[in-house]
Write an enzyme that holds these catalytic residues in place. Structure first.
Site, PDB file in Angstrom:
ATOM      1  N   ALA A  72      26.845  46.987 -59.479  1.00 54.78           N
ATOM      2  CA  ALA A  72      25.955  47.285 -60.609  1.00 54.78           C
ATOM      3  C   ALA A  72      24.712  48.013 -60.101  1.00 54.78           C
ATOM      4  CB  ALA A  72      25.535  45.989 -61.303  1.00 54.78           C
ATOM      5  N   LYS A 122      13.660  37.795 -50.452  1.00 58.34           N
ATOM      6  CA  LYS A 122      12.640  36.826 -50.007  1.00 58.34           C
ATOM      7  C   LYS A 122      11.558  36.583 -51.051  1.00 58.34           C
ATOM      8  CE  LYS A 122      10.683  40.518 -47.357  1.00 58.34           C
ATOM      9  NZ  LYS A 122      11.835  41.383 -47.609  1.00 58.34           N
ATOM     10  N   VAL A 139      15.188  35.948 -44.345  1.00 56.12           N
ATOM     11  CA  VAL A 139      14.213  35.678 -43.271  1.00 56.12           C
ATOM     12  C   VAL A 139      14.727  36.310 -41.987  1.00 56.12           C
ATOM     13  CG1 VAL A 139      13.120  33.893 -41.868  1.00 56.12           C
ATOM     14  CG2 VAL A 139      13.504  33.496 -44.311  1.00 56.12           C
ATOM     15  N   VAL A 181      20.590  47.939 -48.461  1.00 57.97           N
ATOM     16  CA  VAL A 181      21.339  46.736 -48.098  1.00 57.97           C
ATOM     17  C   VAL A 181      22.675  46.687 -48.839  1.00 57.97           C
ATOM     18  CG1 VAL A 181      21.326  44.213 -48.121  1.00 57.97           C
ATOM     19  CG2 VAL A 181      19.236  45.468 -47.573  1.00 57.97           C
ATOM     20  N   GLU A 211       6.313  51.263 -44.985  1.00 53.53           N
ATOM     21  CA  GLU A 211       6.409  51.934 -46.287  1.00 53.53           C
ATOM     22  C   GLU A 211       5.211  52.874 -46.436  1.00 53.53           C
ATOM     23  OE1 GLU A 211       8.741  50.936 -48.623  1.00 53.53           O
ATOM     24  OE2 GLU A 211       9.552  49.362 -47.330  1.00 53.53           O
ATOM     25  N   ASP A 253       4.676  40.167 -46.814  1.00 49.47           N
ATOM     26  CA  ASP A 253       6.105  40.096 -46.478  1.00 49.47           C
ATOM     27  C   ASP A 253       6.348  38.893 -45.553  1.00 49.47           C
ATOM     28  OD1 ASP A 253       8.856  41.594 -45.988  1.00 49.47           O
ATOM     29  OD2 ASP A 253       8.075  41.063 -44.020  1.00 49.47           O
ATOM     30  N   ILE A 286      18.687  38.060 -37.584  1.00 49.64           N
ATOM     31  CA  ILE A 286      18.641  36.863 -36.725  1.00 49.64           C
ATOM     32  C   ILE A 286      19.199  35.688 -37.520  1.00 49.64           C
ATOM     33  CG2 ILE A 286      17.202  35.312 -35.347  1.00 49.64           C
ATOM     34  CD1 ILE A 286      15.068  37.464 -35.226  1.00 49.64           C
ATOM     35  N   GLU A 346      20.676  33.939 -45.775  1.00 47.21           N
ATOM     36  CA  GLU A 346      20.358  34.172 -44.364  1.00 47.21           C
ATOM     37  C   GLU A 346      19.482  35.412 -44.169  1.00 47.21           C
ATOM     38  OE1 GLU A 346      21.357  32.262 -41.417  1.00 47.21           O
ATOM     39  OE2 GLU A 346      19.646  33.539 -40.997  1.00 47.21           O
ATOM     40  N   LYS A 362       8.387  35.047 -46.122  1.00 46.25           N
ATOM     41  CA  LYS A 362       9.357  34.492 -45.168  1.00 46.25           C
ATOM     42  C   LYS A 362       8.876  33.127 -44.661  1.00 46.25           C
ATOM     43  CE  LYS A 362      10.665  39.163 -43.738  1.00 46.25           C
ATOM     44  NZ  LYS A 362      10.288  40.260 -42.839  1.00 46.25           N
TER      45      LYS A 362
END
Ligand code: HSE
Length: 446
Positions: free
Chosen positions: A57, A119, A146, A28, A209, A220, A150, A143, A224
């Site tokens: 970092a 999350k 979750v 990300v 995973e 997970d 979307i 944003e 959310k």
């Protein structure tokens, strides 16, 4: 603004330069760095704000990265980034609770708005962080936490802020949706719908995973769901309040019978408010969704969230709930929002959060599908239905699949209380003629 020069507008050219510190440079973080660089001109043109990646970092300075980061930008010291007076905005993409929590609190205390996709952090200590953001008068935007790509959190925080939301039903985990889609397709094609094979397929494609527990057991999606419940109802709901049931017990036979009866099995996150008691129920479990319901058509690793409210009636949001690009897209949107708010000296807020009264799963009601592997002999159906009757669980439909050693009884109940259904399951487990009680699948979405 009262001053002529915006922060960072040292040249007086009307452009405000804001320097971004990014914590973490995994999937990300790297995708975000790339988007900021690629889209900086377009953002400047539309907003008059120039976003600059000033510090990144990382834990391991020599690890391979998906994006080039110069030595002058890269650092090992995350705390220096969040306290640096030259950094205007912080993006947290390291994940986990600590040190992410401490770093975000430090960034806010130093007047820096924060954007996060974390999350796990928000589902556990979100209320503390939202309050810290309000106290600092800075944004904490999330944003991407979750359903990633979307734009749904913003819908809850802004568009539906005044709406008395009654229920949110979501396919909020792409891995489990992919697995269930593959298994259902195999059932439709008359082939072998094996959970293990579908999971391996998802792992090979990079959705699941190597240790798939967080996805397939619903942790997970549970995180959310806790965040959705908090923002939708304005109450403190945490991951520990969420009831979980995973998909590893779902069988080809469950999917086949659901299909015959006009349903599709989906893993749902459900948050619901009882309008009379104001109790909140938050749960994650496989569910039979009517095949006419919009969520039934959401296939593969896509996510979708269906919201119901008193005035809005229902609304559906669909898209990519995972992946570097969609997640970074959501983070980037938040970053621009936070930058605009910082320039104008304002910030968003989830508002004051009340204490949630969580409805215990035992007190919830649904229709249930239940499959039993049984001895194929006279009197078994009678013995089994006697247990349902004893606990006040009414049967809507029943059928036998297979004969002899393959005999399986499948029941759908009328609406029943979870507590009574669980008592039924416990007693059925003790019957000699019942070899195995399958996982319960609730019928939802009517
Ligand atoms: N692993 C999640 C999913 C994405 O499969 O949807 C991150 O929350």
């Amino acid at each position: 603004m009262t001053n002529d020069l915006a922060p960072g507008d040292a040249e007086g050219d009307g452009v405000t330069t804001l320097r971004v510190g990014v914590l973490g440079c995994g999937n990300v973080g790297a995708a975000l760095v790339d988007i900021v660089r690629t889209r900086a001109d377009a953002v400047e043109q539309r907003t008059g704000i120039r976003l600059e990646i000033a510090r990144v970092a990382v834990r391991n300075m020599s690890a391979p990265r998906d994006v080039e980061v110069g030595d002058d930008v890269l650092t090992h010291h995350a705390l220096d980034v969040v306290t640096d007076p030259d950094i205007d905005l912080v993006v947290e993409s390291i994940g986990g609770i600590e040190p992410a929590r401490e770093l975000i609190l430090a960034a806010l205390a130093h007047g820096k708005p924060v954007v996060t996709a974390n999350k796990e952090l928000l589902a556990n200590v979100g209320a503390e962080l939202y309050a810290a953001a309000d106290a600092a008068g800075r944004d904490l935007l999330f944003e991407a936490a979750v359903a990633a790509g979307i734009p749904f959190v913003r819908v809850l925080r802004e568009s539906l802020y005044g709406e008395p939301i009654t229920r949110v039903l979501g396919i909020i985990n792409g891995t489990t949706n992919y697995i269930l889609t593959k298994m259902t397709d195999a059932v439709v094609a008359g082939g072998d719908a094996d959970y293990g094979a579908a999971l391996k397929d998802a792992q090979a494609l990079g959705f699941a995973e190597r240790d798939p527990t967080a996805d397939v057991e619903g942790y997970d999606a549970g995180a959310k769901a806790a965040i959705i419940a908090t923002v939708a109802f304005g109450k403190k709901v945490v991951a520990g309040d969420v009831y979980h049931q995973g998909i590893s017990d779902v069988t080809a036979s469950d999917l086949a019978i659901a299909r015959r009866l006009g349903y599709v099995v989906k893993m749902l996150g459900i948050v619901e408010r009882d309008p009379d008691s104001d109790e909140i129920s938050v749960r994650v479990h496989p569910a039979m969704v009517p095949d006419q319901h919009p969520l039934a058509t959401v296939r593969d690793s896509f996510n979708a969230v269906f919201v119901e409210g008193d005035y809005v009636d229902s609304a559906l949001f669909y898209g990519r709930g995972a992946g570097g690009g969609p997640t970074a897209s959501a983070v980037f949107g938040d970053l621009i929002d936070a930058a605009k708010n910082l320039r104008s000296g304002t910030h968003g807020s989830v508002g004051t959060l009340g204490k949630a009264t969580i409805k215990p799963i035992d007190e919830t009601s649904a229709e249930y599908l239940l499959g039993l592997d049984v001895a194929d002999q006279p009197g078994v159906l009678h013995a089994v239905t006697g247990v349902f009757s004893k606990h006040g669980v009414s049967i809507r439909a029943a059928e036998q699949e297979g004969n002899g050693p393959d005999a399986r009884l499948v029941f759908i109940t009328h609406e029943a209380r979870e507590k009574d259904v669980q008592a039924t399951v416990r007693e059925l487990n003790g019957l000699d003629v019942v070899y195995k009680v399958g996982g319960l699948i609730r019928v939802i979405g009517n």
